[in-house]
Design an enzyme around this catalytic site. Structure first.
Site, PDB file in Angstrom:
ATOM      1  N   CYS A   1       0.250   3.529   3.399  1.00 40.49           N
ATOM      2  CA  CYS A   1       0.773   3.204   4.732  1.00 40.49           C
ATOM      3  C   CYS A   1       1.909   2.185   4.708  1.00 40.49           C
ATOM      4  O   CYS A   1       2.511   1.913   5.751  1.00 40.49           O
ATOM      5  CB  CYS A   1      -0.349   2.695   5.633  1.00 40.49           C
ATOM      6  SG  CYS A   1      -1.040   1.104   5.107  1.00 40.49           S
TER       7      CYS A   1
ATOM      8  N   ASP B   1      19.462  -5.130 -20.895  1.00 42.68           N
ATOM      9  CA  ASP B   1      19.619  -5.959 -19.700  1.00 42.68           C
ATOM     10  C   ASP B   1      18.711  -7.177 -19.820  1.00 42.68           C
ATOM     11  O   ASP B   1      17.490  -7.068 -19.750  1.00 42.68           O
ATOM     12  CB  ASP B   1      19.243  -5.139 -18.460  1.00 42.68           C
ATOM     13  CG  ASP B   1      19.372  -5.927 -17.159  1.00 42.68           C
ATOM     14  OD1 ASP B   1      19.728  -7.116 -17.208  1.00 42.68           O
ATOM     15  OD2 ASP B   1      19.108  -5.337 -16.092  1.00 42.68           O
TER      16      ASP B   1
ATOM     17  N   CYS C   1      -5.957  -3.159   1.601  1.00 42.07           N
ATOM     18  CA  CYS C   1      -4.948  -2.956   2.639  1.00 42.07           C
ATOM     19  C   CYS C   1      -5.587  -3.239   3.998  1.00 42.07           C
ATOM     20  O   CYS C   1      -6.561  -2.564   4.371  1.00 42.07           O
ATOM     21  CB  CYS C   1      -4.406  -1.524   2.600  1.00 42.07           C
ATOM     22  SG  CYS C   1      -3.248  -1.164   3.940  1.00 42.07           S
TER      23      CYS C   1
ATOM     24  N   CYS D   1       0.837  -1.195   0.000  1.00 36.94           N
ATOM     25  CA  CYS D   1       0.000   0.000   0.000  1.00 36.94           C
ATOM     26  C   CYS D   1       0.874   1.248   0.000  1.00 36.94           C
ATOM     27  O   CYS D   1       1.749   1.403   0.866  1.00 36.94           O
ATOM     28  CB  CYS D   1      -0.915  -0.013   1.230  1.00 36.94           C
ATOM     29  SG  CYS D   1      -1.972   1.445   1.353  1.00 36.94           S
TER      30      CYS D   1
ATOM     31  N   CYS E   1      -4.966   0.352   6.473  1.00 41.28           N
ATOM     32  CA  CYS E   1      -5.631   1.654   6.290  1.00 41.28           C
ATOM     33  C   CYS E   1      -6.951   1.557   5.533  1.00 41.28           C
ATOM     34  O   CYS E   1      -7.671   2.548   5.427  1.00 41.28           O
ATOM     35  CB  CYS E   1      -4.692   2.633   5.593  1.00 41.28           C
ATOM     36  SG  CYS E   1      -4.426   2.286   3.830  1.00 41.28           S
TER      37      CYS E   1
END
Length: 453
Positions: free
Chosen positions: A215, A362, A234, A212, A237
């Site tokens: 938070c 890469d 979440c 999240c 929160c």
């Protein structure tokens, strides 16, 4: 009064010059295509001469921009197919040339035809394109880790797209509700979310956007479709997935060649397989509904869409069926692998790994993709090619493949020779320049009719 007339004459001169430049660019584009060359060159030259000409080229079009890490080409193709089925005039940069040069070339080729323009756009180029083009709709499919040398981490990519969106507050957005990174941002634009109503996937061991942003707590899921996509929330929160306006409600059947799903209570048949393509179809369905097209026509349009340019594209190579799929990052590669492992008969594998700029220099991402899952296939031979073919061979050997089955092909001629002699279906996974290089050779040999499909 005199100054106004002078300005008017100057404006007319500019318009005349632009018209001449566009006309010459159209001629150059036809020559490029006649000789099997790329479609981006005319656009590149014109933009050098007139950097802001995209504004003029796109006059008369209702533009739909499709961007995101995976699924741009297929989603744009599905939207195009639906619009054509509905009897609309539509253009599309179908070859996948999705940077400013290729987009300009698409408009050059179709200058003043007007109607709808479905434009696939590279994530990093959205903020350049949208300086000059203000689309009706914009689709963002997903954001996954991709080409770290170009994009960096996922939030870097998302910032580029957000910068583009800020340039056109009148554009309606179509965002994947199952991708948490999208809901973390508030927009001035009208937003339509699309998402799944169910899922039975498992979170991968290497995911992005799993925490999240408010938070820092790790997300929990009511369900997962794949990777980190799903109905997240979440536990700390309370931040959670926005309710999707357009939903995929049921997966009725899935095979290696296609699937049948229920989208917004309408049965839709897909000619391409994989959960990732179901998301693409859902995005296309959402845009088409907003454009006022009825569900039955949308379903027919999606069903008639054919695989494009290395997106589960089926090619006959000397009597051997080869299914060619583009791979460029761990998530997309894993989805391709999950799809082809639905095949339950003897087959052959072809894997081409390049490290050119358009592929991403890469190639360490191959160690994050789950090539181990390919062992589920009854593969009697494994053809390996590309500039990094020996790296790919090491990766597959580490994944548990028998190196005695390996055939190392030095060039595309050798690859085609090996495919022709397979005798069973070949599943090919290739990075972008490896795919285009192979197609170029096949075009010269008459195996494919068009270099850029």
């Amino acid at each position: 009064m005199g100054c106004s007339i002078l300005k008017l004459y100057k404006l007319r001169d500019v318009v005349k010059i632009d018209s001449i430049l566009i006309f010459l660019s159209k001629i150059l584009l036809k020559l490029c295509k006649a000789f099997g060359g790329g479609s981006s060159l005319p656009g590149r030259i014109l933009l050098k001469l007139r950097p802001g000409i995209l504004s003029r080229l796109s006059i008369g079009y209702k533009v739909i921009i499709v961007t995101g890490t995976n699924g741009k080409t297929t989603t744009a193709s599905m939207i195009t197919s639906v619009l054509k089925t509905a009897g609309k005039k539509v253009i599309n940069n179908s070859s996948g040339a999705n940077m400013t040069d290729g987009i300009a070339s698409c408009f050059i080729e179709n200058y003043k035809k007007c109607g709808w323009a479905v434009i696939e756009c590279d994530e990093a180029y959205t903020r350049i394109v949208m300086r000059y083009i203000k689309p009706e709709y914009m689709v963002v499919t997903n954001i996954f880790r991709d080409q770290l040398d170009r994009f960096g981490e996922i939030y870097t990519t998302w910032e580029k797209i957000k910068d583009a969106i800020a340039l056109s507050p009148s554009t309606e957005l179509f965002l994947n509700a199952d991708e948490a990174i999208f809901a973390e941002t508030e927009f001035k634009n009208k937003v339509h979310y699309f998402g799944f109503s169910q899922g039975n996937g498992k979170m991968s061991s290497n995911v992005d956007s799993a925490f999240c942003k408010n938070c820092g707590e790790r997300f929990k899921f009511n369900f997962i479709t794949f990777k980190n996509l799903g109905d997240y929330y979440c536990p700390k929160c309370g931040f959670s997935r926005p309710a999707p306006e357009f939903t995929l409600d049921e997966i009725k059947s899935v095979t290696v060649d296609g699937s049948v799903v229920m989208i917004c209570s309408e049965e839709v048949t897909l000619s391409v397989s994989g959960v990732y393509n179901m998301y693409n179809a859902l995005a296309a369905f959402a845009v088409a509904m907003r454009a006022g097209i009825d569900k039955e026509t949308i379903a027919r349009g999606i069903a008639s869409q054919q695989s494009r340019f290395g997106r589960n594209e089926m090619i006959d190579v000397g009597g051997t069926k080869m299914q060619l799929s583009l791979i460029k990052n761990p998530t997309g590669c894993d989805q391709c692998i999950d799809t082809i492992t639905l095949f339950d008969k003897p087959c052959s594998l072809l894997i081409l790994l390049n490290d050119n700029w358009a592929d991403g220099t890469d190639v360490s991402w191959v160690w994050d993709a789950h090539f181990e899952n390919l062992k589920k296939l009854e593969a009697d031979r494994v053809i390996i090619g590309g500039t990094r073919r020996f790296d790919m061979a090491v990766r597959l050997e580490t994944a548990g493949f028998d190196e005695k089955k390996f055939i190392i092909a030095e060039d595309d001629d050798a690859v085609i020779g090996e495919i022709s002699g397979c005798g069973n279906r070949v599943f090919a996974l290739a990075t972008y320049t490896a795919m285009t290089g192979l197609r170029r050779t096949m075009y010269k040999k008459g195996i494919v009719k068009k270099m850029w499909k």
